[in-house]
Scaffold this motif. Structure first.
Motif, PDB file in Angstrom:
ATOM      1  N   THR A 103      23.816  -1.135  -6.912  1.00  0.00           N
ATOM      2  CA  THR A 103      24.588  -1.391  -6.074  1.00  0.00           C
ATOM      3  C   THR A 103      23.680  -2.696  -6.111  1.00  0.00           C
ATOM      4  OG1 THR A 103      22.757  -0.675  -5.334  1.00  0.00           O
ATOM      5  CG2 THR A 103      25.132   1.008  -3.969  1.00  0.00           C
ATOM      6  N   ALA A 104      23.328  -3.015  -7.218  1.00  0.00           N
ATOM      7  CA  ALA A 104      22.800  -4.518  -7.541  1.00  0.00           C
ATOM      8  C   ALA A 104      23.393  -5.210  -7.997  1.00  0.00           C
ATOM      9  CB  ALA A 104      21.677  -4.022  -8.195  1.00  0.00           C
ATOM     10  N   THR A 105      24.986  -4.758  -8.537  1.00  0.00           N
ATOM     11  CA  THR A 105      25.442  -5.954  -8.538  1.00  0.00           C
ATOM     12  C   THR A 105      26.504  -5.753  -8.070  1.00  0.00           C
ATOM     13  OG1 THR A 105      26.668  -4.154  -9.830  1.00  0.00           O
ATOM     14  CG2 THR A 105      25.170  -5.620 -11.589  1.00  0.00           C
ATOM     15  N   LEU A 106      26.816  -5.170  -6.388  1.00  0.00           N
ATOM     16  CA  LEU A 106      27.544  -5.422  -5.621  1.00  0.00           C
ATOM     17  C   LEU A 106      27.365  -6.746  -4.963  1.00  0.00           C
ATOM     18  CD1 LEU A 106      27.738  -2.038  -4.182  1.00  0.00           C
ATOM     19  CD2 LEU A 106      29.609  -3.257  -5.638  1.00  0.00           C
ATOM     20  N   PRO A 107      28.792  -6.988  -4.819  1.00  0.00           N
ATOM     21  CA  PRO A 107      27.960  -8.274  -3.408  1.00  0.00           C
ATOM     22  C   PRO A 107      27.522  -8.200  -2.307  1.00  0.00           C
ATOM     23  CG  PRO A 107      30.973  -8.092  -3.548  1.00  0.00           C
ATOM     24  CD  PRO A 107      30.150  -7.509  -4.595  1.00  0.00           C
ATOM     25  N   ARG A 108      27.363  -9.727  -1.845  1.00  0.00           N
ATOM     26  CA  ARG A 108      26.080  -9.286  -0.613  1.00  0.00           C
ATOM     27  C   ARG A 108      27.226 -10.276   0.451  1.00  0.00           C
ATOM     28  NH1 ARG A 108      23.189  -4.432  -1.035  1.00  0.00           N
ATOM     29  NH2 ARG A 108      22.407  -4.290  -3.152  1.00  0.00           N
ATOM     30  N   PRO A 109      26.618 -10.376   1.770  1.00  0.00           N
ATOM     31  CA  PRO A 109      26.532 -11.436   2.722  1.00  0.00           C
ATOM     32  C   PRO A 109      25.663 -12.357   1.970  1.00  0.00           C
ATOM     33  CG  PRO A 109      26.104  -9.576   4.137  1.00  0.00           C
ATOM     34  CD  PRO A 109      26.084  -9.013   2.870  1.00  0.00           C
ATOM     35  N   GLY A 110      26.025 -13.473   2.614  1.00  0.00           N
ATOM     36  CA  GLY A 110      24.881 -14.984   2.218  1.00  0.00           C
ATOM     37  C   GLY A 110      24.670 -15.128   0.970  1.00  0.00           C
ATOM     38  N   ASP A 111      25.530 -14.155  -0.230  1.00  0.00           N
ATOM     39  CA  ASP A 111      25.364 -14.634  -1.687  1.00  0.00           C
ATOM     40  C   ASP A 111      25.526 -15.376  -2.000  1.00  0.00           C
ATOM     41  OD1 ASP A 111      24.018 -12.074  -2.171  1.00  0.00           O
ATOM     42  OD2 ASP A 111      25.658 -11.273  -3.563  1.00  0.00           O
ATOM     43  N   ASN A 112      25.245 -16.823  -3.053  1.00  0.00           N
ATOM     44  CA  ASN A 112      25.554 -17.540  -3.461  1.00  0.00           C
ATOM     45  C   ASN A 112      26.379 -17.784  -5.156  1.00  0.00           C
ATOM     46  OD1 ASN A 112      26.180 -19.982  -4.382  1.00  0.00           O
ATOM     47  ND2 ASN A 112      23.894 -21.420  -3.496  1.00  0.00           N
ATOM     48  N   PRO A 113      27.378 -17.846  -5.531  1.00  0.00           N
ATOM     49  CA  PRO A 113      27.735 -17.208  -6.605  1.00  0.00           C
ATOM     50  C   PRO A 113      27.232 -18.203  -7.728  1.00  0.00           C
ATOM     51  CG  PRO A 113      29.467 -17.936  -5.199  1.00  0.00           C
ATOM     52  CD  PRO A 113      28.159 -18.027  -4.963  1.00  0.00           C
ATOM     53  N   LEU A 114      26.327 -19.720  -7.161  1.00  0.00           N
ATOM     54  CA  LEU A 114      25.515 -20.245  -8.202  1.00  0.00           C
ATOM     55  C   LEU A 114      24.842 -19.605  -8.297  1.00  0.00           C
ATOM     56  CD1 LEU A 114      27.074 -23.717  -6.732  1.00  0.00           C
ATOM     57  CD2 LEU A 114      27.634 -22.588  -8.952  1.00  0.00           C
ATOM     58  N   ASP A 115      23.859 -18.570  -8.029  1.00  0.00           N
ATOM     59  CA  ASP A 115      23.104 -17.867  -8.066  1.00  0.00           C
ATOM     60  C   ASP A 115      22.473 -17.539  -9.644  1.00  0.00           C
ATOM     61  OD1 ASP A 115      21.486 -18.559  -6.012  1.00  0.00           O
ATOM     62  OD2 ASP A 115      21.825 -16.626  -4.942  1.00  0.00           O
ATOM     63  N   GLU A 116      23.887 -17.392 -10.068  1.00  0.00           N
ATOM     64  CA  GLU A 116      24.026 -16.459 -12.227  1.00  0.00           C
ATOM     65  C   GLU A 116      23.371 -17.600 -12.661  1.00  0.00           C
ATOM     66  OE1 GLU A 116      25.412 -13.413 -11.802  1.00  0.00           O
ATOM     67  OE2 GLU A 116      24.952 -12.930 -10.181  1.00  0.00           O
ATOM     68  N   CYS A 117      23.895 -19.107 -12.158  1.00  0.00           N
ATOM     69  CA  CYS A 117      23.869 -20.245 -12.992  1.00  0.00           C
ATOM     70  C   CYS A 117      22.261 -21.150 -12.877  1.00  0.00           C
ATOM     71  CB  CYS A 117      25.172 -20.561 -13.334  1.00  0.00           C
ATOM     72  SG  CYS A 117      27.033 -19.902 -13.074  1.00  0.00           S
ATOM     73  N   LYS A 118      22.040 -20.230 -12.038  1.00  0.00           N
ATOM     74  CA  LYS A 118      20.822 -21.559 -11.909  1.00  0.00           C
ATOM     75  C   LYS A 118      19.882 -22.102 -12.219  1.00  0.00           C
ATOM     76  CE  LYS A 118      18.231 -17.878  -9.528  1.00  0.00           C
ATOM     77  NZ  LYS A 118      17.455 -17.453  -8.148  1.00  0.00           N
ATOM     78  N   MET A 119      19.806 -21.105 -13.668  1.00  0.00           N
ATOM     79  CA  MET A 119      18.557 -22.044 -14.994  1.00  0.00           C
ATOM     80  C   MET A 119      19.871 -22.847 -15.436  1.00  0.00           C
ATOM     81  SD  MET A 119      15.644 -20.999 -14.621  1.00  0.00           S
ATOM     82  CE  MET A 119      15.229 -21.990 -15.908  1.00  0.00           C
ATOM     83  N   ASP A 120      20.642 -22.233 -16.126  1.00  0.00           N
ATOM     84  CA  ASP A 120      22.120 -23.620 -16.785  1.00  0.00           C
ATOM     85  C   ASP A 120      21.861 -24.548 -15.877  1.00  0.00           C
ATOM     86  OD1 ASP A 120      22.109 -21.550 -18.997  1.00  0.00           O
ATOM     87  OD2 ASP A 120      23.674 -20.646 -17.530  1.00  0.00           O
ATOM     88  N   ILE A 121      21.593 -24.419 -14.336  1.00  0.00           N
ATOM     89  CA  ILE A 121      22.095 -25.490 -13.607  1.00  0.00           C
ATOM     90  C   ILE A 121      21.060 -26.857 -13.601  1.00  0.00           C
ATOM     91  CG2 ILE A 121      22.113 -26.569 -10.976  1.00  0.00           C
ATOM     92  CD1 ILE A 121      23.689 -23.963 -10.776  1.00  0.00           C
ATOM     93  N   LEU A 122      19.534 -25.826 -13.863  1.00  0.00           N
ATOM     94  CA  LEU A 122      17.989 -26.132 -13.907  1.00  0.00           C
ATOM     95  C   LEU A 122      18.598 -27.347 -15.121  1.00  0.00           C
ATOM     96  CD1 LEU A 122      15.743 -26.354 -12.053  1.00  0.00           C
ATOM     97  CD2 LEU A 122      14.790 -25.073 -13.298  1.00  0.00           C
ATOM     98  N   LYS A 123      18.819 -26.400 -16.249  1.00  0.00           N
ATOM     99  CA  LYS A 123      18.579 -27.095 -17.720  1.00  0.00           C
ATOM    100  C   LYS A 123      19.328 -28.507 -18.185  1.00  0.00           C
ATOM    101  CE  LYS A 123      17.556 -22.394 -19.856  1.00  0.00           C
ATOM    102  NZ  LYS A 123      18.242 -21.909 -21.321  1.00  0.00           N
ATOM    103  N   TYR A 124      20.456 -28.393 -17.218  1.00  0.00           N
ATOM    104  CA  TYR A 124      21.743 -29.367 -17.299  1.00  0.00           C
ATOM    105  C   TYR A 124      21.416 -30.537 -16.346  1.00  0.00           C
ATOM    106  CZ  TYR A 124      25.632 -31.961 -15.886  1.00  0.00           C
ATOM    107  OH  TYR A 124      27.504 -32.821 -15.741  1.00  0.00           O
TER     108      TYR A 124
END
Length: 164
Positions: free
Chosen positions: A100-121
């Motif tokens: 169930t860890a991969t299921l969407p949850r209320p309040g999730d931010n889709p950009l959490d998947e990319c936060k390290m890429d955003i940081l490097k960019y």
């Protein structure tokens, strides 16, 4: 001497996202300055794949937030939305928690998947956009006056058109 070496190599990219800072794209996001090609491509791929899939799952389940205040969102797929709500309400064991860890949850931010890429960019662009060959990328685009749309001229008939 130590300060000179630190200046020469610059600071390194932080290893984790700063706590308390929301995950969002920088204001200059679609810009791809010279020297940041690798970081830009990694971020573009992550946003196009992982973040988009998570956002679509959240929309299907009705867990996304509306960009317009006061608008209530609903599930695009009622069965999937009911399944997600059922899974989130059930107590889970250790083995089921992984599923169930991969299921969407209320309040999730889709950009959490990319936060390290955003940081490097962001780290790379903050340095690269200060360079002479990249500074033009942050300048606003200016349309020359002869190409601008003028509403007053387009609505008023031409001076010689009424007499003919």
């Amino acid at each position: 001497m130590v300060l000179g070496i630190a200046w020469l190599f610059g600071s390194s990219v932080p290893k984790e996202w700063p706590e308390g800072r929301p995950v969002k794209l920088p204001n200059y996001f679609p810009v791809q300055p010279k020297g940041c090609d690798k970081q830009s491509q990694q971020l573009f791929e992550c946003v196009a794949n992982a973040a988009t899939e998570k956002q679509r799952d959240m929309e299907k389940a009705g867990l996304h937030k509306s960009a317009i205040a006061g608008v209530e969102t609903k599930a695009l797929d009622e069965k999937y939305g009911a399944y997600i709500q059922e899974q989130l309400q059930q107590p889970t064991t250790k083995g089921e928690a992984d599923a169930t860890a991969t299921l969407p949850r209320p309040g999730d931010n889709p950009l959490d998947e990319c936060k390290m890429d955003i940081l490097k960019y962001q780290h790379c662009c903050d340095k690269a956009l200060k360079k002479k060959n990249n500074w033009i990328l942050t300048e606003p685009f200016r349309v020359q006056s002869e190409y601008r749309y003028d509403a007053a001229k387009s609505q008023a008939p031409a001076a010689g058109a009424e007499n003919k």
